[in-house]
Design an enzyme around this catalytic site. Sequence first.
Site, PDB file in Angstrom:
ATOM      1  N   SER A 279       0.824  -1.202   0.000  1.00 18.96           N
ATOM      2  CA  SER A 279       0.000   0.000   0.000  1.00 18.96           C
ATOM      3  C   SER A 279       0.865   1.262   0.000  1.00 18.96           C
ATOM      4  O   SER A 279       1.598   1.497  -0.950  1.00 18.96           O
ATOM      5  CB  SER A 279      -0.958  -0.051   1.196  1.00 18.96           C
TER       6      SER A 279
ATOM      7  N   ASP B  19      -9.724  -5.864  -4.609  1.00 21.14           N
ATOM      8  CA  ASP B  19      -9.091  -4.772  -3.868  1.00 21.14           C
ATOM      9  C   ASP B  19      -9.744  -3.442  -4.237  1.00 21.14           C
ATOM     10  O   ASP B  19      -9.708  -3.027  -5.397  1.00 21.14           O
ATOM     11  CB  ASP B  19      -7.594  -4.728  -4.187  1.00 21.14           C
TER      12      ASP B  19
ATOM     13  N   HIS C 160      -7.514  -5.863  -0.341  1.00 20.43           N
ATOM     14  CA  HIS C 160      -6.324  -5.124   0.085  1.00 20.43           C
ATOM     15  C   HIS C 160      -5.586  -5.785   1.253  1.00 20.43           C
ATOM     16  O   HIS C 160      -4.356  -5.888   1.243  1.00 20.43           O
ATOM     17  CB  HIS C 160      -6.734  -3.698   0.469  1.00 20.43           C
TER      18      HIS C 160
END
Length: 412
Positions: A185, A355, A388
């Site tokens: 991320s 995601d 995610h």
Amino acid sequence: MASSRVISVLSILLLCITIIQGRKTLYTSNDFSASSLNTDDGICKTMVETQGYTCEEHKVTTEDGYILSMQRLPASRSGEKANKPPVLIQHGNMFDSYDLFQDAVIWLFNSPDESLGFILADSGFDVWLVNGRGTKYSTMHTSLSPNDKAYWDWSWDELASYDLPASVQYVYNNTGQKMHYAGHSQGTLMAFAALSQGQLLNMLRSAALLSPIAHMNQISSKETKLGADLFLANDIYWLGIREFSPIEDVGAKFLDGICHTLNLNCANLMAFFTGPNCCINSSRIDFYLQHEPQPSSTKNLIHFSQMIRTGNIAKYDYDDQAQNVKHYGQRVPPTYDLTKIPNDFPLFFAYGGKDQLSDVQDVKILLNDLQDHDANKLVLEFNQDYAHADFILSVSAKQDVYDPMIAFFNNQ
């Protein structure tokens, strides 16, 4: 009309909660010197040595004075010393209420057979974990304390410009070896920013980027987009509230307010922000919440909001031409040009079909930026079922993501 009322209600909720946070004294000690770090309750003692691994506590000071905590796993659980290059692992920090206000503990949450930090150590790598500024184990500074507004005057620009170079240089100085990099991320965005400016290339062998964050305009999570709109928190920022700390009791009230206002079933709040994670051990959520979420700066969240609203990968916009000129010498913030990443630098991307933060469409735009990258230096790992948080917490991530990543590292 209804949507306007929703935004108004949530804006008030966010403002009130953040003001409460700003009034709380979260740090009772005024001693934030390097010597104040108590290693007895640090990550090595609480998370690593309890699993039978050797662990070292380290500290690195950034050019702008932040003192970051780092942990080193120099050997496998069997005690065999690392015989492969170092790997520096960088956690993320995004809008999600649970696991994305992170620190390095996120890489150690699951069992040794499921957690990336342990898996890399058992695969022979010299593992280094870094905790970003402002998180529990990285609250120290050479002259500031977290009670000072100036301590929180940063966004991911500074993480890419100061934290990442200092961490990489420290590992390089201590090992004498070029290293692999793994980030999730925000940790991927930091790498994109640095690599696009030609930094770190002399000390890195490759980069493995999980749930890559660059272009963010296609994010499909309505809740995250709403959060981005609300984090026009310039209003909050200019009130002088610089730290955003999603402490459980306060954060829960805010999220309950969102759920009630939008009439959502928030039994699984994580899914609203990250997408429907397929493979997280739900029985360990309470354990995760004992350690996460970690604080971040309001300015950082504003910066991410700017990216979501504009789709640009640019430095922080002060929303004032004079301030932009003061900081950048131009009226609009400079952009990060990802086409400048060297075509022969080895990159590994892992992204998921579910995601909602690293959206597939945004990843496609990112890959278009890298269309001239050497084909044999760009490895793509796509998992249709992953969202995610699966890339860091999935019980099957070893087979789905980490084993291919390790094969990639071994080939460099």
